[in-house]
Design a protein around this motif. Sequence first.
Motif, short mmCIF file in Angstrom:
data_model
loop_
_atom_site.label_atom_id
_atom_site.label_comp_id
_atom_site.label_asym_id
_atom_site.label_seq_id
_atom_site.Cartn_x
_atom_site.Cartn_y
_atom_site.Cartn_z
N LYS A 148 10.88 -7.46 -5.61
CA LYS A 148 10.25 -8.19 -4.25
C LYS A 148 10.66 -7.32 -2.91
O LYS A 148 11.45 -6.66 -2.92
CB LYS A 148 10.86 -9.61 -4.15
CG LYS A 148 10.17 -10.44 -5.37
CD LYS A 148 10.19 -11.79 -4.83
CE LYS A 148 9.64 -12.74 -5.93
NZ LYS A 148 9.89 -14.27 -5.70
N VAL A 150 10.43 -8.10 1.00
CA VAL A 150 10.24 -9.15 1.97
C VAL A 150 10.30 -8.65 3.54
O VAL A 150 11.43 -7.90 3.94
CB VAL A 150 11.19 -10.31 1.87
CG1 VAL A 150 10.99 -11.51 2.93
CG2 VAL A 150 10.87 -11.01 0.42
N ASP A 153 7.16 -12.15 7.68
CA ASP A 153 6.27 -13.17 6.95
C ASP A 153 5.70 -12.72 5.84
O ASP A 153 4.94 -13.50 5.08
CB ASP A 153 5.19 -13.46 8.24
CG ASP A 153 5.61 -14.31 9.30
OD1 ASP A 153 6.91 -15.08 9.08
OD2 ASP A 153 5.08 -14.48 10.31
N GLU A 155 5.45 -11.00 2.06
CA GLU A 155 6.39 -10.96 0.79
C GLU A 155 5.47 -10.30 -0.27
O GLU A 155 4.53 -10.91 -0.74
CB GLU A 155 6.72 -12.34 0.46
CG GLU A 155 7.76 -12.36 -0.94
CD GLU A 155 8.20 -13.71 -1.28
OE1 GLU A 155 8.07 -14.03 -2.42
OE2 GLU A 155 8.32 -14.70 -0.41
N ASP A 157 5.41 -9.46 -4.26
CA ASP A 157 5.81 -9.47 -5.83
C ASP A 157 5.43 -8.39 -6.40
O ASP A 157 4.04 -8.36 -7.00
CB ASP A 157 5.67 -10.72 -6.53
CG ASP A 157 6.27 -10.90 -7.40
OD1 ASP A 157 6.23 -9.97 -8.57
OD2 ASP A 157 6.86 -12.12 -8.04
N VAL A 163 0.76 -10.78 -3.03
CA VAL A 163 1.09 -10.81 -1.82
C VAL A 163 1.15 -12.21 -1.03
O VAL A 163 0.25 -13.03 -1.32
CB VAL A 163 0.26 -9.73 -0.86
CG1 VAL A 163 0.75 -9.84 0.63
CG2 VAL A 163 0.27 -8.52 -1.49
N LYS A 164 2.02 -12.45 -0.37
CA LYS A 164 2.16 -13.71 0.42
C LYS A 164 2.47 -13.71 1.71
O LYS A 164 3.08 -12.47 2.31
CB LYS A 164 3.16 -14.88 -0.13
CG LYS A 164 3.02 -15.23 -1.69
CD LYS A 164 4.05 -16.24 -1.83
CE LYS A 164 3.94 -16.81 -3.37
NZ LYS A 164 4.96 -17.74 -3.79
N LYS A 181 2.10 -2.11 -0.06
CA LYS A 181 3.53 -1.88 -0.72
C LYS A 181 3.96 -0.42 -0.10
O LYS A 181 5.13 -0.55 0.30
CB LYS A 181 3.20 -1.88 -2.14
CG LYS A 181 4.55 -1.16 -2.99
CD LYS A 181 4.27 -1.05 -4.34
CE LYS A 181 5.12 -0.33 -4.93
NZ LYS A 181 4.91 0.13 -6.59
#
Length: 246
Positions: A148, A150, A153, A155, A157, A163-164, A181
């Motif tokens: 991960k 971070v 805001d 994030e 994975d 993607v969040k 990334k």
Amino acid sequence: MEEEIEKDVKTILIVDDEPSIRDLLRYNLEKEGYQIIEASDGITGVNVALEQKPDLILLDIMLPKLDGLSVCKRIKNSFNVPILMLTAKDGEIDKILGLELGADDYITKPFSVRELVARVKANLRKVEVIAADKVIDQPNEEKKKESKIVVGDLELDLDKFEVKVRGEIIDLTLREFEVLKFLASQPEQVVTRETLLEKVWGYEYFGDIRTVDVTVRRIREKIEKDTSIPKILITKRGVGYYIASN
């Protein structure tokens, strides 16, 4: 022994209605050791791709029966394969990369054979690297930590290719994910377009960096509240891009 060698041979599907283009590509790619299959129209291209599952597809935009963009979408909906679009017009580049069809790359006709072969190798190599990364076995805690990224805001994975932003899952293409990334792994560090082209797309800079700008624009449209005032993916004018850490 011969069977093992055969298994390592990568298969490339060429979908183009011009026999001269198919012949040129076949000749040069077979010289590089690839196995070539062909289709001369969009419908056949989709059918051959789904039946034979090639390792990479060279796909013309202007095709009889079904256009290249529709072919790309149908194939990508069925399985993930690197697709390199062949376009006759410079102005189509925005259209190819702007639409979320999953195309991995493009090259404009008339193209340099050397450049095309380099891009084919780079896209195939990228798939191998991603596959190899998945296979590497790490201790659970270490793997969880490294899987991960971070930043503020944002994030990512890396195992799920997810993607969040502010907790909301954002749908990105594989190429868009790789760009994000690469930038997120070094927040606040400005990365030039040339570096992104080399490190993410995997081939040396050939003189056209618009592919990077268009991809960044598409990412912004998905992750930013207001693309005119980006807060996450920032442009350093005249230099490149970076991810803001807050």
